[in-house]
Scaffold this active site. Structure first.
Site, short mmCIF file in Angstrom:
data_model
loop_
_atom_site.label_atom_id
_atom_site.label_comp_id
_atom_site.label_asym_id
_atom_site.label_seq_id
_atom_site.Cartn_x
_atom_site.Cartn_y
_atom_site.Cartn_z
CG ASP A 90 -1.74 1.23 1.38
OD1 ASP A 90 -1.76 2.04 0.43
OD2 ASP A 90 -2.36 1.41 2.44
CD GLU B 242 36.00 10.52 2.34
OE1 GLU B 242 36.08 11.38 3.24
OE2 GLU B 242 36.77 10.50 1.35
CD GLU C 138 32.86 12.81 9.08
OE1 GLU C 138 34.01 13.02 8.64
OE2 GLU C 138 32.10 13.74 9.48
NE ARG D 214 42.62 17.20 3.95
CZ ARG D 214 42.19 15.99 3.64
NH1 ARG D 214 40.93 15.68 3.79
NH2 ARG D 214 43.02 15.08 3.19
CD GLU E 132 36.76 14.93 -0.19
OE1 GLU E 132 36.49 14.55 0.96
OE2 GLU E 132 37.89 15.35 -0.52
NE ARG F 218 36.43 18.52 2.33
CZ ARG F 218 36.25 19.39 3.32
NH1 ARG F 218 35.76 20.59 3.08
NH2 ARG F 218 36.59 19.08 4.55
#
Length: 444
Positions: A53, A132, A134, A316, A333, A335
């Site tokens: 359903d 990745e 966490e 970073r 990447e 982030r």
């Protein structure tokens, strides 16, 4: 080429003493749902004959059009290692189909496949993802309810005895490996009680399936250790939140389309166009990649999470980073993504953003190789660095204004996603929070 046939699955079920099968799928909010059937119904399930359903699932359909079918993806067959007492439990991840045999537009997994077809029309064969994720581990109280007490005081890459979550994390890795995951790394993260486990990249649909399976395994094994695992982006004030960096790459017939040994930084034009598309649409896809009120408590300066839209091959702090590996491992990447995101929807918008860059031959801004957190607002504006949205409400407005991102979700998912998230924001907005009472009760 399929990994398993129907006969393979029936044979494994008998040999492994499987008694129940969970037919799993994911709703629009990213919650795993399942219909559990006894082994006697396996034949029916493998023939795409299992109905459920759809009106009872968040964001699916109204009650008058509720009959939906579960089409299992045979390659997702896995037996849960921890379910051996009275016969084992196996799992098949399913796509949702309408009663007329057409793919259901509100199924996030089907929607990702739709965007992947667009990618194939541009000549690419694969969109790969290495996530990745966490998470935090909190102690349970005597009633089995989560507390705010962390189970360790460890920091980044710490070792026992500081990292008391190590045994739990090791058991999680062992269970995942038994289920066919290829684990690349497992370590303590920056905040106390915070952990990360990275697994090898796969094609986007398989990787999203694995993220959903991963969450289930982490929570199940944590509970066996008397712990509660949470993928909430920012459970505690004053420490880093949990992200889910997404390493993505496009392939053409086994060749990485992002790699060019002659290009600047050894990146191809395709990679640069993809980066440009992600940079252009990042503020507008944030409602999907960071879909909760709490997500925006993580996207603040000072805790490693990106809150500014820029890219770099070195530092970073930007939203997009280009890790050092080249050749087949060349990747972008992203982030900003957090683990509360529905992975199928997050991949659909990131891929669509990148494809928009490729289709329109977009040029990315210059990479930013200095610490953005240390720059003033004026310096950021001079460099053309914009901020990510700071609230869910702002993010929802930006999403609705971007035709490329709304197309990535499709009308059905967009409508129901916005409806659910506007209710969530309104509940938060109208709530009186303890902080407000602490600040204002005695002052006024």
């Amino acid at each position: 080429m399929s990994k398993y046939s129907k006969d393979d699955i029936k044979k494994m079920a008998v040999e492994q003493n499987v008694k129940f099968i969970r037919l799993q799928f994911t709703d629009i909010l990213g919650t795993i749902k399942n219909v559990e059937i006894p082994i006697s119904q396996l034949e029916k399930a493998l023939g795409n004959k299992m109905m459920f359903d759809g009106s009872s699932i968040e964001g699916f359909v109204r009650i008058e059009e509720s009959d939906m079918y579960l089409y299992p993806d045979l390659d997702t067959w896995v037996i849960f290692p921890w379910t051996a007492e009275k016969g084992k439990v196996a799992r098949l991840i399913c796509d949702i189909y309408n009663a007329d045999g057409t793919p259901f537009a509100g199924d996030p997994r089907n929607n990702l496949k739709r965007v992947l077809k667009e990618m194939e029309e541009l000549g690419f064969t694969d969109f790969n993802l290495g996530p990745e994720p966490e998470f935090f581990l909190f102690k349970l109280d005597e009633k089995g309810e989560p507390t705010l007490e962390l189970n360790d005081a460890g920091g980044y890459f710490d070792l026992a005895p500081t990292d008391l979550g190590e045994n739990c994390r090791r058991d999680i890795v062992l269970e995942l490996e038994e289920m066919g995951f290829e684990i690349e790394a497992s370590h303590h993260e920056v905040a106390p009680g915070q952990h990360e486990i990275d697994f090898k990249y796969e094609n986007a649909v398989t990787a999203c399936d694995e993220i959903q399976t991963f969450k289930l395994v982490v929570k199940t094994i944590a509970r066996k250790h008397g712990l509660h695992a949470t993928f909430m982006p920012k459970p505690l004030f004053g420490v880093a939140g949990s992200g889910m960096h997404c390493n993505v790459s496009l392939f053409k017939n086994g060749e990485n389309a992002f790699f060019d040994p002659r290009g600047n930084l050894e990146l191809s034009d395709t990679a640069r166009q993809f980066i440009a598309g992600v940079i252009k649409h990042a503020p507008n896809f944030t409602a999907v990649t960071n879909p909760t009120v709490n997500s925006y408590k993580r996207l603040v300066p000072g805790y490693e999470a990106p809150c500014y839209v820029a890219w770099s091959a070195q530092n970073r702090s930007p939203l997009v980073r280009i890790p050092a590996s080249r050749g087949l491992s060349t990747r972008v990447e992203v982030r900003s993504v957090d683990p509360s995101a529905n992975p199928y929807l997050a991949m659909a918008v990131i891929l669509e953003a990148g494809l928009d860059g490729i289709k329109n031959n977009l040029t990315p801004p210059e990479p930013v190789n200095r610490n953005i957190y240390a720059m003033t607002r004026a310096e950021r504006l001079e460099e053309g660095i914009v901020d990510l949205p700071s609230t869910l409400a702002q993010a929802l407005d930006l999403l609705q204004a971007d035709e490329v991102m709304t197309a990535a979700l499709g009308d059905h998912i967009l409508e129901h996603f916005l409806e659910a998230k506007e209710i969530e924001w309104d509940m938060f907005r109208t709530q009186v929070h303890p902080w407000e009472r602490e600040q204002y009760m005695t002052m006024y």
